[in-house]
Design a protein around this motif. Structure first.
Motif, PDB file in Angstrom:
ATOM      1  N   ASN A   1     -43.274  10.278  62.706  1.00  0.00           N
ATOM      2  CA  ASN A   1     -44.931  10.954  62.299  1.00  0.00           C
ATOM      3  C   ASN A   1     -44.795  12.017  61.516  1.00  0.00           C
ATOM      4  O   ASN A   1     -45.656  11.771  60.353  1.00  0.00           O
ATOM      5  CB  ASN A   1     -45.416  11.486  63.552  1.00  0.00           C
TER       6      ASN A   1
ATOM      7  N   GLN B   1     -46.927  11.387  57.969  1.00  0.00           N
ATOM      8  CA  GLN B   1     -48.086  12.103  57.508  1.00  0.00           C
ATOM      9  C   GLN B   1     -47.916  13.119  56.325  1.00  0.00           C
ATOM     10  O   GLN B   1     -49.028  13.707  55.817  1.00  0.00           O
ATOM     11  CB  GLN B   1     -48.122  13.151  58.701  1.00  0.00           C
TER      12      GLN B   1
ATOM     13  N   ILE C   1     -51.258   8.816  65.130  1.00  0.00           N
ATOM     14  CA  ILE C   1     -50.256   9.421  64.899  1.00  0.00           C
ATOM     15  C   ILE C   1     -50.586  10.912  64.177  1.00  0.00           C
ATOM     16  O   ILE C   1     -49.445  11.379  63.753  1.00  0.00           O
ATOM     17  CB  ILE C   1     -49.097   8.917  64.447  1.00  0.00           C
ATOM     18  N   ALA C   2     -51.560  11.257  64.120  1.00  0.00           N
ATOM     19  CA  ALA C   2     -51.954  12.456  62.983  1.00  0.00           C
ATOM     20  C   ALA C   2     -51.458  13.591  63.523  1.00  0.00           C
ATOM     21  O   ALA C   2     -51.435  13.878  64.777  1.00  0.00           O
ATOM     22  CB  ALA C   2     -53.541  12.688  62.883  1.00  0.00           C
ATOM     23  N   VAL C   3     -51.003  14.323  62.488  1.00  0.00           N
ATOM     24  CA  VAL C   3     -50.662  15.471  62.948  1.00  0.00           C
ATOM     25  C   VAL C   3     -51.381  16.766  62.311  1.00  0.00           C
ATOM     26  O   VAL C   3     -51.085  16.813  61.040  1.00  0.00           O
ATOM     27  CB  VAL C   3     -49.070  16.021  62.812  1.00  0.00           C
ATOM     28  N   PRO C   4     -52.130  17.778  62.804  1.00  0.00           N
ATOM     29  CA  PRO C   4     -52.615  17.682  64.327  1.00  0.00           C
ATOM     30  C   PRO C   4     -53.409  16.723  64.722  1.00  0.00           C
ATOM     31  O   PRO C   4     -54.104  16.047  63.787  1.00  0.00           O
ATOM     32  CB  PRO C   4     -53.147  18.985  64.323  1.00  0.00           C
TER      33      PRO C   4
ATOM     34  N   ASP D   1     -53.958   7.031  61.941  1.00  0.00           N
ATOM     35  CA  ASP D   1     -54.693   8.070  62.793  1.00  0.00           C
ATOM     36  C   ASP D   1     -54.055   8.676  64.123  1.00  0.00           C
ATOM     37  O   ASP D   1     -54.249   9.627  64.741  1.00  0.00           O
ATOM     38  CB  ASP D   1     -56.184   7.513  62.945  1.00  0.00           C
TER      39      ASP D   1
ATOM     40  N   LYS E   1     -45.681  15.468  55.917  1.00  0.00           N
ATOM     41  CA  LYS E   1     -45.442  16.703  56.319  1.00  0.00           C
ATOM     42  C   LYS E   1     -43.960  17.377  55.738  1.00  0.00           C
ATOM     43  O   LYS E   1     -43.500  18.324  55.915  1.00  0.00           O
ATOM     44  CB  LYS E   1     -45.478  17.163  57.705  1.00  0.00           C
TER      45      LYS E   1
END
Lengths: 309, 428
Positions: free
Chosen positions: B267, B271, A75-78, A73, B273
């Motif tokens: 990141n 995540q 480092i969450a993107v966005p 959480d 992405k």
């Protein structure tokens, strides 16, 4: 303009009591207009205050919320403001790390010593400069300000070498002295402005009552500028509490302070945001408490300068 | 009157606090620590490490104390401040540490401040350390640092996406070969393009770090920036080819490539992405358990160009300062770090420097990144960064701006020509 004066201006004089109704109505409209104007001014001020609070408070709140986030959480993107899942894991990790408690004690030691040193040196220096107004005093106070223009990185390495050569390497006293070099010039300036606002008549009255000059300073002037001393103390404390570069260059095992430990969560191969923010949040508590404790003195200190002359 | 009382109380309290603080100042809260300026021949030494390196050496320190009686106290510093601290202490000639963990790029800068440790580099030691590291540790004919741990970029990819039947079929239909972990530049380009859809990107492009582009330069068959005679070769064909390849990936990467650094790229991948990333091998074992990609990541060796697979190692060396008074104990600790090198693998960073240490773990579950790492580090084209004290300056002032302009659409030939002049000026 005070409320009382506004009210006086808005009230009709006694001779106008017999004036025709339309004029009185117009006066009533003026009063309502004035009050409406005051209301809208107040509303604008509140909005500005709220915006300023958000601007200042949001980074800290974001730090606080991040400290309760899970690793993914953080480092969450966005990024998200509130944690999706609340956890105390970051606090456990940060506070469980070896050396954290010692670094806290070191930070407190260093900041207290540096604050006391700053005050002990700044108060008499500022008093002497403002009361005697000698040319050398004026040169001194300007020179003190000039030292603020020297980037700390330029003196950090020589200072570290000097401390090492006098056997003070890796001690809080060495770091405190270094921090005093940062806070002292501004402390002198701050205290000078506070002393300027104290009328000389007060001291003269004390002298007439039998006080020596030092006695007048101690018994009369210092109590009057206690708010200013609190402001200066807070400034000196914060300058030491948050300082990083000198702490990095001058401390090792015995006296490492918390800002360096916080920075240690960033390594070449990664950044532990959660633990870093958790420790930063804990580290901000003493400063918040100190500010709350001295709140009244700080406000008094701010107004002290405002009534100068 | 009450104000005076308050002031008196405050002054008393302040005085007491100061007295307590000053009394405690003799030794800080970290406790009394032996320093290098202390007694000669002490069995207690100070080890200066970057914060991430402490965990790597904790196990070693415990074992070393049992075996040799040498007790290590760690001085942890953030990476960004270490160079300044080392410069400060080395230049003063009065060091507070007996062993320092040095980033490989700093070795040339501090070569005159650290002792030769040739006696520790026996033939057996040299055989068990990756060739590029043995070469790098030798500065001006002497070994000045023993690698404690090393890293290199490998390929991390989304195994679940690569094994998906539809993706496999679609990829085969579009590109004419099977979807698998890339081994060449062309494959990396194709796969990146293929997965750039539905809000996902095939890869990242890091404009804020130089190591990846330099690995591609090695893969294209040229030394990085400087040749062995210190001639600036940054404008040669291999550098241009590598830069063009690097820039070509920008269309399959998230926007804002110029600002993407290691943290951002990590990141993005964690995540979910990006489908692939070229990243330091340690990241494989650091994927958070609650990450969307946890358990779905595969690892492969770095891709190869015309000169084959190549990577830029990221080792840290243990060196002994000339100014220490505990040389003997310091060297014992460095030897322990080699003897118990595999203990670093159990740490959070999870790295070692000995080939045998990586090999010991490579077939164990959870260590799937080690085989690709060994392959990359052993590749003939793999090389360490040029041995010049100006390297960090070259990186910060020339290479990073060059990359940022290139990924933003700059003319690569012109940028490389300009970079050559800048590097030449820096080396004058």
């Amino acid at each position: 303009m005070s409320n009382a004066s506004l009210a006086t201006k808005a009230s009709p004089p006694a001779s106008d009591i017999s004036e025709p109704q339309p004029m009185r109505k117009r006066r009533g409209v003026n009063r309502e207009g004035l009050e409406a104007g005051k209301r809208s001014t107040r509303t604008i001020l509140w909005i500005l205050l709220a915006v300023a609070m958000v601007l200042y408070g949001f980074p800290f709140l974001y730090l606080l919320f991040t400290s309760f986030k899970t690793p993914i959480d953080t480092i969450a993107v966005p990024p998200t403001i509130l944690p999706r899942e609340w956890t105390l894991e970051n606090y456990t990790n940060a506070l469980g790390r070896s050396g954290v408690l010692a670094s806290f004690i070191n930070s407190i030691q260093t900041a207290v010593i540096s604050t006391v040193l700053s005050l002990v040196l700044a108060v008499p220096a500022a008093y002497g400069i403002t009361r005697y107004k000698t040319p050398s005093g004026q040169v001194f106070i300007m020179a003190a300000l000039v030292t603020r223009m020297v980037p700390p990185v330029a003196i950090g390495i020589p200072l570290a070498s000097m401390m090492s050569s006098v056997g003070l390497a890796d001690t809080p006293i060495a770091l405190s002295i270094a921090h005093t070099t940062i806070s002292l010039p501004l402390s002198i300036w701050l205290m000078s402005s506070f002393f300027e606002s104290v009328p000389r008549d007060l001291e003269e009255a004390a002298t007439v009552d039998g006080c020596s000059r030092l006695g007048a300073l101690w018994r009369v002037v210092i109590p009057v500028v206690s708010g200013g001393i609190a402001v200066t103390a807070i400034f000196a404390f914060l300058a030491s509490w948050n300082e990083f570069l000198f702490a990095l260059l001058m401390t090792a095992i015995r006296s490492q302070t918390t800002p360096v430990v916080i920075a240690n969560f960033q390594t070449q191969f990664g950044l532990d945001w959660g633990s870093m923010t958790a420790l930063a949040a804990v580290y901000s508590i003493p400063v918040i408490l100190l500010t709350l404790l001295l709140q009244r003195k700080i406000v008094a200190g701010m107004t002290l300068g405002a009534v100068k002359g | 009157m009450s104000t005076r009382n308050t002031i008196s109380k405050l002054v008393t309290l302040g005085g007491l606090c100061t007295a307590v603080a000053l009394a405690a100042t003799g030794c800080g809260a970290g406790g009394p620590a032996p320093s290098s300026g202390g007694s000669a021949g002490s069995s207690s030494i100070n080890v200066l490490v970057e914060a991430g390196g402490h965990a790597e050496l904790t196990g070693v320190a415990e074992q070393c104390k049992k075996d040799t009686g040498v007790e290590a106290n760690f001085v942890e510093l953030p990476y960004d401040g270490m160079f300044n601290r080392l410069s400060s202490e080395f230049s003063s000639g009065n060091v507070s540490f007996d062993v320092a963990a040095l980033d490989s790029v700093w070795l040339p800068s501090f070569k005159d401040a650290v002792q030769p440790i040739d006696e520790l580099f026996t033939d057996d030691v040299k055989k068990d350390i990756f060739p590029a590291l043995v070469k790098e540790a030798n500065v001006d004919g002497h070994f000045i640092g023993l690698p404690a741990w090393t890293n290199a970029e490998i390929i991390l990819y989304r195994k679940d996406l690569f094994e998906d039947a539809k993706n496999k079929a679609d990829f085969q239909a579009k590109y004419g070969y099977e979807l698998a972990a890339p081994t060449t530049w062309k494959q990396y380009q194709d796969i990146s393009e293929f997965f750039t859809k539905d809000g996902m990107y095939g890869t990242d492009v890091k404009g804020a770090v130089e190591t990846e582009w330099l690995a591609h330069v090695l893969q294209a068959g040229s030394p990085m920036v400087l040749d062995q005679d210190n001639n600036v070769v940054i404008d040669n064909a291999a550098h241009k080819e590598a830069l063009d390849f690097y820039v070509s990936l920008a269309k399959s990467a998230p926007t804002g490539a110029a600002q993407v650094d290691w943290a951002a790229a990590q990141n993005l991948f964690n995540q979910g992405k990006t489908a692939m990333t070229r990243f330091w091998a340690h990241a494989y074992r650091q994927i958070p358990a609650d990450a969307p990609v946890a358990g779905k990541v595969g690892a492969a060796a770095m891709i190869g160009g015309s000169a084959g697979v190549a990577g830029v190692p990221g080792p840290w060396y243990l060196s002994v300062p000339k100014a220490t008074k505990n040389t003997e104990a310091a060297k014992k600790f460095v030897k322990c770090a080699y003897d118990y090198n595999s203990m670093g693998i159990d740490s959070k960073l999870g790295l070692a420097s000995r080939i045998s240490a990586f090999e010991k773990y490579q077939d164990q579950p959870g260590y799937e990144s080690f085989k690709p790492l060994i392959e990359t580090l052993n590749a003939p084209a793999t090389a360490t960064r040029p041995a010049t004290a100006k390297w960090q300056q070259i990186v910060d002032t020339v290479l990073i701006p060059l990359l940022q302009k290139a990924v933003a659409g700059g003319d690569t030939s012109a940028l490389l020509a300009d970079a050559k002049k800048q590097v030449q000026d820096l080396l004058k």
